[in-house]
Scaffold this motif. Structure first.
Motif, PDB file in Angstrom:
ATOM      1  N   ARG A  73     -16.465   5.344 -10.726  1.00  0.00           N
ATOM      2  CA  ARG A  73     -15.039   5.645 -10.636  1.00  0.00           C
ATOM      3  C   ARG A  73     -14.652   5.894  -9.182  1.00  0.00           C
ATOM      4  N   SER A  74     -13.389   5.755  -8.917  1.00  0.00           N
ATOM      5  CA  SER A  74     -12.893   6.047  -7.580  1.00  0.00           C
ATOM      6  C   SER A  74     -13.033   7.531  -7.283  1.00  0.00           C
ATOM      7  N   SER A  75     -13.418   7.852  -6.042  1.00  0.00           N
ATOM      8  CA  SER A  75     -13.526   9.250  -5.627  1.00  0.00           C
ATOM      9  C   SER A  75     -12.224   9.783  -5.043  1.00  0.00           C
ATOM     10  N   ARG A  76     -11.181   8.979  -5.157  1.00  0.00           N
ATOM     11  CA  ARG A  76      -9.876   9.403  -4.631  1.00  0.00           C
ATOM     12  C   ARG A  76      -9.356  10.607  -5.426  1.00  0.00           C
ATOM     13  N   PRO A  77      -8.866  11.640  -4.748  1.00  0.00           N
ATOM     14  CA  PRO A  77      -8.357  12.825  -5.466  1.00  0.00           C
ATOM     15  C   PRO A  77      -7.097  12.505  -6.261  1.00  0.00           C
ATOM     16  N   HIS A  78      -6.875  13.310  -7.314  1.00  0.00           N
ATOM     17  CA  HIS A  78      -5.676  13.118  -8.131  1.00  0.00           C
ATOM     18  C   HIS A  78      -4.400  13.459  -7.367  1.00  0.00           C
ATOM     19  N   HIS A  79      -4.480  14.411  -6.472  1.00  0.00           N
ATOM     20  CA  HIS A  79      -3.313  14.854  -5.708  1.00  0.00           C
ATOM     21  C   HIS A  79      -3.670  14.911  -4.224  1.00  0.00           C
ATOM     22  N   SER A  80      -2.731  14.469  -3.369  1.00  0.00           N
ATOM     23  CA  SER A  80      -2.918  14.527  -1.921  1.00  0.00           C
ATOM     24  C   SER A  80      -1.704  15.213  -1.302  1.00  0.00           C
ATOM     25  N   PRO A  81      -1.674  16.554  -1.330  1.00  0.00           N
ATOM     26  CA  PRO A  81      -0.475  17.266  -0.858  1.00  0.00           C
ATOM     27  C   PRO A  81      -0.155  17.044   0.615  1.00  0.00           C
ATOM     28  N   ARG A  82      -1.141  16.640   1.424  1.00  0.00           N
ATOM     29  CA  ARG A  82      -0.895  16.462   2.855  1.00  0.00           C
ATOM     30  C   ARG A  82      -0.670  14.996   3.212  1.00  0.00           C
ATOM     31  N   ARG A  83      -0.518  14.140   2.213  1.00  0.00           N
ATOM     32  CA  ARG A  83      -0.282  12.730   2.485  1.00  0.00           C
ATOM     33  C   ARG A  83       1.078  12.541   3.166  1.00  0.00           C
ATOM     34  N   THR A  84       1.165  11.524   4.008  1.00  0.00           N
ATOM     35  CA  THR A  84       2.405  11.233   4.725  1.00  0.00           C
ATOM     36  C   THR A  84       3.540  11.005   3.729  1.00  0.00           C
ATOM     37  N   PRO A  85       4.702  11.617   3.943  1.00  0.00           N
ATOM     38  CA  PRO A  85       5.829  11.442   3.002  1.00  0.00           C
ATOM     39  C   PRO A  85       6.199   9.967   2.817  1.00  0.00           C
ATOM     40  N   ALA A  86       6.678   9.652   1.636  1.00  0.00           N
ATOM     41  CA  ALA A  86       7.003   8.266   1.299  1.00  0.00           C
ATOM     42  C   ALA A  86       8.059   7.690   2.240  1.00  0.00           C
ATOM     43  N   LEU A  87       9.037   8.500   2.671  1.00  0.00           N
ATOM     44  CA  LEU A  87      10.091   7.998   3.556  1.00  0.00           C
ATOM     45  C   LEU A  87       9.517   7.572   4.906  1.00  0.00           C
ATOM     46  N   VAL A  88       8.532   8.332   5.398  1.00  0.00           N
ATOM     47  CA  VAL A  88       7.902   7.977   6.669  1.00  0.00           C
ATOM     48  C   VAL A  88       7.101   6.692   6.509  1.00  0.00           C
ATOM     49  N   GLU A  89       6.401   6.573   5.388  1.00  0.00           N
ATOM     50  CA  GLU A  89       5.641   5.345   5.144  1.00  0.00           C
ATOM     51  C   GLU A  89       6.575   4.138   5.078  1.00  0.00           C
ATOM     52  N   GLU A  90       7.689   4.286   4.409  1.00  0.00           N
ATOM     53  CA  GLU A  90       8.640   3.171   4.308  1.00  0.00           C
ATOM     54  C   GLU A  90       9.169   2.786   5.689  1.00  0.00           C
ATOM     55  N   ARG A  91       9.412   3.791   6.555  1.00  0.00           N
ATOM     56  CA  ARG A  91       9.911   3.488   7.898  1.00  0.00           C
ATOM     57  C   ARG A  91       8.855   2.742   8.706  1.00  0.00           C
ATOM     58  N   VAL A  92       7.597   3.156   8.613  1.00  0.00           N
ATOM     59  CA  VAL A  92       6.511   2.473   9.321  1.00  0.00           C
ATOM     60  C   VAL A  92       6.386   1.035   8.846  1.00  0.00           C
ATOM     61  N   LEU A  93       6.432   0.838   7.532  1.00  0.00           N
ATOM     62  CA  LEU A  93       6.278  -0.514   6.985  1.00  0.00           C
ATOM     63  C   LEU A  93       7.457  -1.404   7.362  1.00  0.00           C
ATOM     64  N   ARG A  94       8.659  -0.835   7.382  1.00  0.00           N
ATOM     65  CA  ARG A  94       9.838  -1.612   7.745  1.00  0.00           C
ATOM     66  C   ARG A  94       9.770  -2.048   9.200  1.00  0.00           C
ATOM     67  N   MET A  95       9.361  -1.137  10.092  1.00  0.00           N
ATOM     68  CA  MET A  95       9.255  -1.490  11.505  1.00  0.00           C
ATOM     69  C   MET A  95       8.153  -2.519  11.733  1.00  0.00           C
ATOM     70  N   ARG A  96       7.077  -2.437  10.968  1.00  0.00           N
ATOM     71  CA  ARG A  96       6.015  -3.434  11.094  1.00  0.00           C
ATOM     72  C   ARG A  96       6.538  -4.814  10.714  1.00  0.00           C
TER      73      ARG A  96
END
Length: 331
Positions: A73-96
């Protein structure tokens, strides 16, 4: 550490953890011994040479999920409270997408760390810019012809001549600038086989239509002497390759001419890459004191490139090794 979940994860049979004591098949055998045959956990653990807790884990998963629960199974945690906010990710992807820039510049514009921008790109499966066509943003499609002579790339590299006494590399910037007047340019005409990367290059005084046509005749004869029949040639859309002289020469030699798409030099990238190698490893490799000295060094370099230099584009082989028996004939 494995994390229990309420449902089995998708099967990933080829990604067994390198420290796993059991494969999925071994886990199933252990679990069946405990669950189906009634073995005590300690006996099963000793038999399969794992710990008591490991035996209990696989037996428990087998009870809950059956054989499907015994795969990694994946060792990825169920929750990542310190993950980059979705809005910031969308801005990075849009600029890319809009600007085709890498993690460092994305980080400066989005106000995040470069490592964070890099992880965002990786998380969304965006490849490095080096693997993309900068004009379209699409992945570069690499190809290779299946046999020598099926396609030969032709191009001309314009190269400044070295004045007698040397240029700026030998004399320094100031003295070299004074000594360069009236030196002119040399034109390196190259024919490079797509399959083998075998190259034929001449230094010619210009890139006129008649000069290019005569070069094609000599290049075709050179390849023929090495057992390669040129079937097609690929050039850019330069004036010399659009004249009737070029068309008539191709027809005379039984060669089909092809041209790159306008403003897309990547289509002829193999010969472009050869010219870059030529500049790095011969033309600018050391300070020459005259054009004659540099030209005298070229035949040995081209021989080394064709017969002795490992080529990373063909898995470390030499170009001549991809032509039937050519390497064996060379001294």
């Amino acid at each position: 550490m494995w994390i229990a979940t309420s449902a089995p994860m998708p099967r990933r049979p080829s990604l067994i953890h390198r420290n796993a004591p059991l494969t999925p098949t071994g886990r199933l055998r252990l679990a069946r011994c405990v669950v189906d045959d009634g073995w005590p956990l300690r006996r099963a653990a000793e038999r399969f040479q794992v710990s008591h807790t490991t035996a209990a884990r696989w037996a428990g998963r087998y009870r809950r999920h059956g054989a499907a629960g015994l795969h990694d199974r994946s060792s990825r945690p169920h929750h990542s409270p310190r993950r980059t906010p979705a809005l910031v990710e969308e801005r990075v992807l849009r600029m890319r997408r809009e600007h085709q820039i890498g993690p460092l510049r994305l980080a400066a514009r989005a106000g995040v760390a470069a490592s964070t921008a890099h992880r965002i790109l990786q998380r969304h499966g965006l490849p490095p810019l080096a693997t993309l066509d900068r004009a379209t943003g699409e992945p570069v499609r690499r190809y290779e012809r299946s046999r020598p002579g099926e396609l030969v790339h032709i191009d001309v590299k314009k190269l400044g001549r070295i004045p007698d006494g040397g240029g700026h590399k030998a004399l320094g910037r100031a003295a070299g600038r004074k000594n360069r007047n009236g030196t002119g340019h040399a034109f390196l005409h190259t024919a490079l086989d797509d399959h083998s990367r075998l190259a034929y290059t001449e230094h010619l005084p210009d890139e006129q239509a008649a000069t290019c046509a005569d070069f094609l005749r000599r290049a075709a004869a050179w390849f023929a002497a090495r057992g390669v029949t040129v079937e097609r040639v690929l050039t850019d859309n330069a004036w010399a390759y659009s004249k009737n002289t070029w068309h008539h020469t191709c027809r005379e030699l039984g060669i089909r001419p092809r041209w790159t798409r306008p403003w897309r030099p990547q289509t002829n990238g193999k010969v472009e890459r050869f010219h870059r190698t030529l500049l790095d490893e011969w033309a600018y490799q050391r300070p020459y004191t005259s054009e004659g000295e540099r030209q005298a060094a070229f035949p040995d370099w081209l021989d080394w490139y064709n017969y002795h230099r490992p080529h990373t584009g063909i898995s470390g082989r030499t170009p001549a090794s991809r032509i039937t028996n050519l390497s064996g004939q060379h001294n």
